[in-house]
Design an enzyme around this catalytic site. Structure first.
Site, PDB file in Angstrom:
ATOM      1  N   ASP A 299      -3.560  -9.474   3.807  1.00 18.58           N
ATOM      2  CA  ASP A 299      -2.528  -9.166   4.779  1.00 18.58           C
ATOM      3  C   ASP A 299      -2.866  -7.842   5.442  1.00 18.58           C
ATOM      4  OD1 ASP A 299      -0.298  -9.876   6.203  1.00 18.58           O
ATOM      5  OD2 ASP A 299       1.112  -8.959   4.818  1.00 18.58           O
TER       6      ASP A 299
ATOM      7  N   HIS B 167       5.828  -1.849  14.029  1.00 18.38           N
ATOM      8  CA  HIS B 167       6.332  -2.073  12.668  1.00 18.38           C
ATOM      9  C   HIS B 167       5.897  -0.942  11.734  1.00 18.38           C
ATOM     10  CE1 HIS B 167       7.312  -4.148   8.905  1.00 18.38           C
ATOM     11  NE2 HIS B 167       6.081  -3.942   8.507  1.00 18.38           N
TER      12      HIS B 167
ATOM     13  N   ARG C 298       8.703   7.324   4.847  1.00 15.03           N
ATOM     14  CA  ARG C 298       8.160   8.685   4.971  1.00 15.03           C
ATOM     15  C   ARG C 298       8.649   9.275   6.277  1.00 15.03           C
ATOM     16  NH1 ARG C 298       4.218   5.201   3.843  1.00 15.03           N
ATOM     17  NH2 ARG C 298       3.797   5.081   6.071  1.00 15.03           N
TER      18      ARG C 298
ATOM     19  N   GLN D 277       9.727  -3.175  -3.602  1.00 14.58           N
ATOM     20  CA  GLN D 277       8.591  -2.542  -2.936  1.00 14.58           C
ATOM     21  C   GLN D 277       8.675  -1.014  -2.980  1.00 14.58           C
ATOM     22  OE1 GLN D 277       8.040  -4.033   1.051  1.00 14.58           O
ATOM     23  NE2 GLN D 277       6.228  -2.786   1.470  1.00 14.58           N
TER      24      GLN D 277
ATOM     25  N   TYR E 159       5.381   0.518  -5.085  1.00 17.50           N
ATOM     26  CA  TYR E 159       4.195   0.469  -4.217  1.00 17.50           C
ATOM     27  C   TYR E 159       3.259   1.669  -4.318  1.00 17.50           C
ATOM     28  CZ  TYR E 159       5.175   3.689  -0.320  1.00 17.50           C
ATOM     29  OH  TYR E 159       5.352   4.805   0.456  1.00 17.50           O
TER      30      TYR E 159
END
Lengths: 430, 430
Positions: B131, B138, B147, B244, B248
């Site tokens: 991916d 996005h 962030r 996530q 992550y």
């Protein structure tokens, strides 16, 4: 569950097996091979310096063991492990009986190959490869290099951190390591350059191979997870540190890892490893207790493995001079902060489905001091402290012609030591 | 290269194809289906509301087209695309001639199925799923949520950021979306809890399927990369945002993504998309020029696709009341900061090998304003601004019973519009 196949005094009529450092009759690791010069791959079992062909051996086995040998007469072990470990367990029993019964030697010898005449390949068709990050000392060491102020992230002691790796570029021991090219930066703030990696590294890991499957949406409870471990191999997760530093934010490593991962070709089965199951090291005082889905008392008692791993380096100069490979490190697999069963429970808890022959890497396993660091990144302190080799050469990262050899052995009091064979790779220039 | 198969005035004797919004004779997308109630999968081509069985059609084709139809008589399209696009191109020519020639209708009708009687599956056995993250709007939107001080990382405009996803959990349109369970934190600094995801989201992406292969260690130069694109489908990369956020760092998303990815089952081939190739949007002034291995003038001229994508939501309440799905967004595929050829050149530049049927996701494609945002995370501003639906309900993330439908169409002046079919999935409770 220990049985006669674990008897440390058992002997095979394959004489060289009995003193063999890797493959005595207590081991019986499974693999896929083709006789040299052929492409006709089939299952085999290592015994001493020989390989027993399972296609041929099926005729000398009976019942479930013969059925299992026929499942292993394929270009991968996926079919043998499709429904879990029962078929492989039956095969182990049958092979042990065959290889310890002198009266059956004359038959079975017809289907024995010299290991030197066998071309071994990756034992499974890998549907998915997941690499975990269970080596907490490695995570601390690397974290300190990438994030000096924040080496171990807050999730580490709760979440068995993992990510998906590349299945297409998994190769068996011996595959050439072509130095990857890519984007790197000479310093923070400068634009990237395109060049061959100058910080090519190995990572000492163990490979956990899965057996059986779970349906999508149906987690594997931790109490059932051990039954989904087909066995272990050695894994070298080659890494380009300069590519990694520049590319890895925010979605993780990609080109820094997916150019090659090398596995040792013999699957040391869960049954063979039974005598080497051991207690998971107690978490240090103050570490949080894992959430319930990751906790199982029996797993804490027996879910780790008494396996020691070592990494050796032989440079081109050392090879030319006839010098033996130099050991860079040696450390225990109990450096894993999470057990294999915890990894499987975590991986599937969201419903993700595992398939037979999936590869789960443990992540680099480093001990607490340099004698057991599992990568050059750690041994050279991020490239700042070169190692001096017996040849007088120095290394921070790998140079063309360098060969890395990884070995591992399962060792426990009262048990016959068994080995994993080698995981070997030599660096080629681009 | 345009040819008679792209003639916007061409008509098929399959009458409903000629006014069909998705599958006129100019499209001829390929897929894998089994007649309802059967497990006997084989290749097919969509024409209007019908599916032509390629096993049956082989008898009515000749030469290379017949050979290709036989390659497609399989449970996946991997063999058809094993050596690149030539076989599929020949098949397209043969199918176009068959389906536009009234005199051949009586034969071919024998092997036509109603689409409603066909069970479609994922068109390829996916060796690896990668991916990417090419939607720069996005990336900015999500970056700002995770962030705030550092939304777009310094590597973004140099490196086509990507990571490996899960192959085992890719399913075709219609697969149930079982809400994943996992670790989440209610606030920074607090310990995690284990519960079903409360921030379940979709991601509007396009799927790029690969054809042919490169040897390990041999990059695909950008000038050859377009030849490795088999075609496109729609991809919904379902995401659990709460999982996530916690998991992550530092290795990227894992359980937040690998519980399911849904693709539309029809492969719209590269040949069908030829009329819709368009110039890559010019980089804003001040953006760096890509490194040489990512740059090709012809690719900049023609390497993007004029494809519009839309996302619709139908809640259980809307379904009960007979209300149509509500469009959440619509945007162009040219939101990609990198072309498909750039992704392939980057993916292989380190020597990583692609295989036929690999799946490359574009990453979520969002336009510059909310009408074209490709995820609820963006539409609801990280869950802070609920959307109000025509039913009076509000949504920040997906609730049980919600169904997401994605559609896409390739549109260009002078060309017959073609569609991708649907990519659909309904949320089930755990």
């Amino acid at each position: 569950m220990l049985n006669q196949t674990h008897d440390p005094d058992a002997k095979s009529w394959v004489n060289d097996a009995n003193d063999h450092a890797e493959f005595p009759v207590q081991n019986l690791p499974l693999g896929i091979f083709a006789p040299s010069g052929s492409e006709d791959r089939r299952g085999g079992v290592a015994i001493g310096d020989r390989v027993l062909c399972l296609r041929g051996a099926a005729a000398f086995l009976h019942g479930a063991a013969a059925d299992a040998a026929r499942l292993a007469d394929a270009a991968s072990l996926n079919a043998l492990f499709a429904d879990g470990n029962a078929a492989a367990d039956a095969l182990r029993q049958g092979l042990f009986a065959l290889l310890t019964d002198e009266k059956r030697a004359s038959d079975a010898e017809k289907v024995l190959f010299d290991a030197t005449e066998c071309d071994l390949s990756v034992p499974f068709v890998v549907g998915d490869y997941t690499d975990f990050y269970t080596g907490i000392e490695h995570a601390k060491n690397v974290g300190a290099l990438f994030r000096p102020d924040n080496p171990l992230l807050p999730n580490y002691k709760y979440v068995p951190i993992g990510y998906h790796g590349r299945a297409s570029s998994i190769r068996a021991s011996g595959a050439e390591v072509i130095r990857p090219t890519g984007q790197t930066r000479s310093s923070e703030g400068s634009p990237p350059h395109f060049k061959p990696s100058e910080r090519l590294d190995y990572e000492m890991e163990m490979a956990i191979w899965t057996s059986g499957a779970n349906q999508l949406g149906r987690p594997i409870p931790i109490g059932e997870a051990t039954g989904h471990i087909a066995g272990l191999s050695i894994l070298n997760d080659w890494s380009a540190r300069d590519l990694q530093a520049w590319e890895y934010q925010p979605l993780g490593p990609f080109l820094a890892k997916n150019f090659l991962s090398t596995v040792s070709p013999w699957l040391v089965t869960s049954a063979a490893l039974d005598p080497f199951r051991t207690a998971q090291p107690v978490r240090p005082e103050g570490d949080p207790k894992p959430l319930d889905y990751l906790w199982d008392d029996a797993d804490q008692q027996h879910g780790a493995y008494s396996v020691s791993m070592e990494v050796l380096l032989q440079t081109a100069k050392m090879r030319d001079k006839g010098m033996a490979p130099h050991r860079l490190s040696k450390g225990p697999m109990t450096a894993m902060y999470w057990t294999a069963a915890q990894l499987i429970a975590h991986h599937t808890v969201n419903g993700c489905n595992l398939r037979p022959g999936d590869l789960l890497g443990t992540g680099t396993l480093s001990g607490p001091d340099a004698s057991s660091f599992g990568s050059l990144l750690e041994l050279s302190n991020g490239g700042k402290s070169p190692l001096t080799l017996p040849s007088g050469e120095t290394r921070t990262f790998l140079e063309d012609g360098d060969e890395i050899v990884m070995r591992a052995h399962a060792e426990a009091p009262g048990a016959r030591t068994i080995g994993f064979g080698e995981c070997r790779g030599r660096i080629a220039s681009r």
